[in-house]
Design a protein around this motif. Structure first.
Motif, PDB file in Angstrom:
ATOM      1  N   ALA A 300      26.219  62.979  85.448  1.00  0.00           N
ATOM      2  CA  ALA A 300      26.543  61.708  86.191  1.00  0.00           C
ATOM      3  C   ALA A 300      27.543  61.033  85.103  1.00  0.00           C
ATOM      4  O   ALA A 300      27.168  61.037  83.853  1.00  0.00           O
ATOM      5  CB  ALA A 300      25.311  61.058  86.111  1.00  0.00           C
ATOM      6  N   THR A 301      28.697  60.227  85.553  1.00  0.00           N
ATOM      7  CA  THR A 301      29.432  59.434  84.708  1.00  0.00           C
ATOM      8  C   THR A 301      28.887  58.359  84.329  1.00  0.00           C
ATOM      9  O   THR A 301      29.261  57.738  83.101  1.00  0.00           O
ATOM     10  CB  THR A 301      30.711  59.234  85.455  1.00  0.00           C
ATOM     11  N   SER A 302      27.802  57.744  84.926  1.00  0.00           N
ATOM     12  CA  SER A 302      27.125  56.547  84.492  1.00  0.00           C
ATOM     13  C   SER A 302      25.692  56.530  85.102  1.00  0.00           C
ATOM     14  O   SER A 302      25.417  57.299  86.042  1.00  0.00           O
ATOM     15  CB  SER A 302      27.907  55.372  84.952  1.00  0.00           C
ATOM     16  N   VAL A 303      24.939  55.531  84.732  1.00  0.00           N
ATOM     17  CA  VAL A 303      23.441  55.437  85.374  1.00  0.00           C
ATOM     18  C   VAL A 303      23.601  55.070  86.683  1.00  0.00           C
ATOM     19  O   VAL A 303      22.617  55.601  87.617  1.00  0.00           O
ATOM     20  CB  VAL A 303      22.802  54.391  84.492  1.00  0.00           C
ATOM     21  N   ASN A 304      24.617  54.443  87.056  1.00  0.00           N
ATOM     22  CA  ASN A 304      24.837  54.097  88.744  1.00  0.00           C
ATOM     23  C   ASN A 304      25.649  55.017  89.541  1.00  0.00           C
ATOM     24  O   ASN A 304      25.633  54.701  90.656  1.00  0.00           O
ATOM     25  CB  ASN A 304      25.203  52.510  88.700  1.00  0.00           C
ATOM     26  N   SER A 305      26.085  56.017  88.995  1.00  0.00           N
ATOM     27  CA  SER A 305      27.072  56.825  89.782  1.00  0.00           C
ATOM     28  C   SER A 305      26.265  57.886  90.403  1.00  0.00           C
ATOM     29  O   SER A 305      24.865  58.230  90.088  1.00  0.00           O
ATOM     30  CB  SER A 305      28.018  57.416  88.744  1.00  0.00           C
ATOM     31  N   LYS A 342      21.185  61.266  85.482  1.00  0.00           N
ATOM     32  CA  LYS A 342      21.598  59.725  85.159  1.00  0.00           C
ATOM     33  C   LYS A 342      20.829  59.453  83.725  1.00  0.00           C
ATOM     34  O   LYS A 342      21.207  58.649  82.885  1.00  0.00           O
ATOM     35  CB  LYS A 342      20.660  58.897  86.290  1.00  0.00           C
ATOM     36  N   ALA A 343      19.664  60.006  83.357  1.00  0.00           N
ATOM     37  CA  ALA A 343      18.744  59.596  82.141  1.00  0.00           C
ATOM     38  C   ALA A 343      19.965  60.136  81.065  1.00  0.00           C
ATOM     39  O   ALA A 343      19.858  59.688  80.114  1.00  0.00           O
ATOM     40  CB  ALA A 343      17.669  60.280  82.411  1.00  0.00           C
ATOM     41  N   ASP A 344      20.481  61.429  81.131  1.00  0.00           N
ATOM     42  CA  ASP A 344      21.152  61.845  80.262  1.00  0.00           C
ATOM     43  C   ASP A 344      22.440  61.081  79.737  1.00  0.00           C
ATOM     44  O   ASP A 344      22.924  61.400  78.747  1.00  0.00           O
ATOM     45  CB  ASP A 344      21.647  63.266  80.660  1.00  0.00           C
ATOM     46  N   VAL A 345      22.725  60.107  80.608  1.00  0.00           N
ATOM     47  CA  VAL A 345      23.789  59.253  80.435  1.00  0.00           C
ATOM     48  C   VAL A 345      23.402  58.077  79.510  1.00  0.00           C
ATOM     49  O   VAL A 345      24.280  57.560  78.757  1.00  0.00           O
ATOM     50  CB  VAL A 345      24.312  58.673  81.457  1.00  0.00           C
ATOM     51  N   THR A 346      21.986  57.893  79.100  1.00  0.00           N
ATOM     52  CA  THR A 346      21.634  56.897  78.485  1.00  0.00           C
ATOM     53  C   THR A 346      22.001  57.281  76.837  1.00  0.00           C
ATOM     54  O   THR A 346      21.978  58.605  76.391  1.00  0.00           O
ATOM     55  CB  THR A 346      20.298  56.526  78.402  1.00  0.00           C
ATOM     56  N   VAL A 347      22.274  56.285  76.022  1.00  0.00           N
ATOM     57  CA  VAL A 347      22.387  56.618  74.526  1.00  0.00           C
ATOM     58  C   VAL A 347      20.916  57.144  73.967  1.00  0.00           C
ATOM     59  O   VAL A 347      20.007  56.618  74.246  1.00  0.00           O
ATOM     60  CB  VAL A 347      22.779  55.361  73.831  1.00  0.00           C
ATOM     61  N   ALA A 348      21.043  58.223  73.176  1.00  0.00           N
ATOM     62  CA  ALA A 348      20.129  58.889  72.558  1.00  0.00           C
ATOM     63  C   ALA A 348      19.429  58.018  71.359  1.00  0.00           C
ATOM     64  O   ALA A 348      19.994  57.214  70.318  1.00  0.00           O
ATOM     65  CB  ALA A 348      20.686  60.314  71.861  1.00  0.00           C
ATOM     66  N   THR A 349      18.113  58.178  71.413  1.00  0.00           N
ATOM     67  CA  THR A 349      17.476  57.490  70.233  1.00  0.00           C
ATOM     68  C   THR A 349      17.164  58.618  68.912  1.00  0.00           C
ATOM     69  O   THR A 349      17.566  59.691  69.172  1.00  0.00           O
ATOM     70  CB  THR A 349      16.054  56.900  70.505  1.00  0.00           C
ATOM     71  N   ALA A 350      16.749  58.074  68.008  1.00  0.00           N
ATOM     72  CA  ALA A 350      16.513  59.002  66.911  1.00  0.00           C
ATOM     73  C   ALA A 350      15.284  60.049  67.252  1.00  0.00           C
ATOM     74  O   ALA A 350      15.451  61.143  67.020  1.00  0.00           O
ATOM     75  CB  ALA A 350      15.898  58.203  65.497  1.00  0.00           C
ATOM     76  N   ALA A 351      14.515  59.785  68.098  1.00  0.00           N
ATOM     77  CA  ALA A 351      13.474  60.637  68.502  1.00  0.00           C
ATOM     78  C   ALA A 351      14.271  61.684  69.450  1.00  0.00           C
ATOM     79  O   ALA A 351      13.749  62.873  69.324  1.00  0.00           O
ATOM     80  CB  ALA A 351      12.460  59.768  69.611  1.00  0.00           C
ATOM     81  N   ASP A 352      15.200  61.207  70.424  1.00  0.00           N
ATOM     82  CA  ASP A 352      15.903  62.068  71.124  1.00  0.00           C
ATOM     83  C   ASP A 352      16.792  63.071  70.203  1.00  0.00           C
ATOM     84  O   ASP A 352      16.863  64.157  70.681  1.00  0.00           O
ATOM     85  CB  ASP A 352      16.810  61.422  72.130  1.00  0.00           C
ATOM     86  N   LYS A 353      17.037  62.482  69.096  1.00  0.00           N
ATOM     87  CA  LYS A 353      17.900  63.681  68.315  1.00  0.00           C
ATOM     88  C   LYS A 353      16.970  64.583  67.193  1.00  0.00           C
ATOM     89  O   LYS A 353      17.589  65.247  66.422  1.00  0.00           O
ATOM     90  CB  LYS A 353      18.814  62.652  67.548  1.00  0.00           C
ATOM     91  N   ALA A 354      15.674  64.386  67.395  1.00  0.00           N
ATOM     92  CA  ALA A 354      14.768  65.128  66.380  1.00  0.00           C
ATOM     93  C   ALA A 354      15.331  66.704  66.184  1.00  0.00           C
ATOM     94  O   ALA A 354      15.153  67.251  65.170  1.00  0.00           O
ATOM     95  CB  ALA A 354      13.460  64.736  66.810  1.00  0.00           C
TER      96      ALA A 354
END
Length: 488
Positions: A300-305, A342-354
């Motif tokens: 997805a190119t954006s959350v709404n796309s 769509k979720a993958d388009v959101t900015v990663a948190t520190a937990a996502d980068k663990a």
């Protein structure tokens, strides 16, 4: 040497001599004329008979002489012909002997084999003579068929394949045809490819087998090669490689190792995309280009796309839109859902980068390991790049979850391809040529130097790096391990 013979035929002609009968008439008296005429006639007749008899004898003698001469001439002629025939046969025999000379010339580089058709590791006391170069003339003392293949004997239990000899193999002019058992990329002489494919099942003519680096290829065109690992059936003249590998020959996996692999072919000129569904600048594929792909996913190119399906290139270089290509091979199912995209388009948190952070932090220990040090240069380079790219994503505050997951996956995949291991040898004090070659390659990989800089000495018991007059001793145990269970 050609011999010329001149046959001289002797002939005799029968000489026939005939003496005419001559009547002499004398003028006599009329009274005695008749008597004398009769007497003269008898005398003349008698003389004529005598002359005729002599003439006949002479003629017979002449005929007999002519016949005798003719007979002698005929015998002489027959004798001459017989002699000439013997000389001609002798000449023919000599020419045949010279024609079947035991000198043979190579039209291809040729390996030297033993009586069982196995390649010799050493010949004439050295490993370098186990390949005889194209154009070299050698002596042979006969031929031998081994497992249905014709060989020329060099003596001493050494043989070369007749297919490598100029005009001697019988089928030397029969082209070599290969059939692809896998989809095969076309490579140039440097082992580089633009990912153009020769399809599985395709039959093509090859003109030579050669090593590019340590991998064996077949030449199918001008600066066009396919990996031997992708080749199934080989028909026609068997080809020995025209060169030796640059180090220990490796068994290369096919371009499409998995028979259930998936390939896509571009329908038109298409763009390459990143994990965020954005086009790469100036990165396109022409129409008709085939690529192997590893997964199908929604991006997805954006959350709404609206998420769209993309194929991920097996090389990891990017993504191709599902609608831009045709697919063949194993059918792939999406590895995610539209909602996950769509979720993958959101900015990663520190937990996502663990997980990504952990993989990056362990890079130091991986690079210090035997697994990494003794791996091929290409495998190490791929791992290094994955770590570098992963660090960039990890340090990017706006990196998306999709980018983080992709970077972590690249590191895991690159690490899995590290295959370094010590070379197993039977005896450190008696290394074989193949063991020496493998150790040199391993030492070169571990020290990031060319193989030419690695040198053995003291009967292959001492290992060193020698560059620009500087010698650095190496511990052979860092690159090899002795295994007495190995059978030679």
């Amino acid at each position: 040497m050609k011999l010329s013979y001149k046959l001289i035929m002797v002939s005799a002609a029968a000489l026939m001599s005939v003496s005419p009968l001559v009547n002499t008439t004398q003028n006599v008296n009329a009274a005695t004329a008749s008597s004398k005429k009769t007497t003269a006639k008898k005398t003349s007749t008698k003389k004529a008979i005598t002359k005729k008899s002599a003439s006949t004898k002479k003629s017979a003698s002449t005929k007999e002489s002519a016949s005798t001469k003719k007979s002698a001439s005929t015998k002489k002629s027959a004798s001459t012909k017989k002699s000439t025939s013997k000389k001609a046969a002798s000449s023919k025999k000599t020419t045949s002997k010279k024609t079947t000379s035991n000198t043979i010339k190579l039209i291809h580089n040729a390996y030297v084999y033993d009586k069982n058709g196995k390649r010799l590791k050493t010949y004439m006391g050295s490993a370098k003579y186990t390949t005889i170069a194209k154009g070299v003339t050698v002596n042979s003392n006969g031929t031998k068929t081994i497992d249905g293949v014709l060989y020329y004997s060099l003596g001493g239990g050494a043989y070369i394949k007749a297919a490598n000899v100029d005009g001697k193999a019988g089928n030397i002019d029969k082209p070599t045809i290969i059939t692809l058992k896998k989809n095969a990329y076309i490579y140039n002489g440097e082992g580089k490819t633009k990912k153009k494919l020769v399809k599985k099942g395709k039959t093509v003519k090859t003109t030579e087998a050669r090593y590019i680096g340590t991998k064996l290829y077949y030449k199918i065109g001008d600066d066009q090669f396919v990996k031997a690992a992708n080749v199934g059936k080989v028909k026609g003249t068997e080809l020995d490689p025209i060169n030796e590998p640059d180090g220990a020959a490796t068994v290369e996996v096919p371009d499409t190792e998995d028979v259930n692999s998936t390939n896509v072919t571009t329908k038109r000129v298409v763009s390459l995309y990143d994990i965020k569904g954005q086009k790469y600048a100036n990165r396109t594929f022409d129409a008709g280009i085939s690529q192997q792909v590893s997964e199908l996913r929604y991006i997805a190119t954006s959350v709404n796309s609206t998420p769209q399906l993309f194929f991920k290139l097996a090389s990891g270089r990017g993504y191709l839109k599902y609608d831009d290509v045709t697919m063949d091979g194993k059918i792939l199912n999406p590895v995610n859902t539209p909602e996950q995209a769509k979720a993958d388009v959101t900015v990663a948190t520190a937990a996502d980068k663990a997980k990504l952070t952990q993989s990056i932090n362990e890079a130091a220990s991986v690079k210090a390991s035997e697994l990494y040090k003794l791996s091929s240069s290409s495998a190490k380079a791929a791992y290094d790049k994955a770590i570098t790219d992963g660090a960039i994503v990890n340090n990017n505050a706006s990196a998306t979850i999709g980018q983080v997951n992709e970077a972590e996956g690249a590191i895991v995949a690159a690490k899995a391809k590290l295959n370094g291991a010590k070379i197993a040898v039977a005896n450190f004090n008696s290394l074989t040529p193949d063991e020496v070659t493998a150790i040199v390659k391993a030492a070169a990989n571990a020290n990031n130097v060319p193989e030419s800089a690695i040198q053995f000495s003291n009967n292959n018991t001492t290992l060193s790096i020698v560059t620009n007059g500087y010698t650095q001793p190496l511990n052979i145990n860092d690159y090899a391990v002795q295994n007495s269970a190995i059978n030679r």
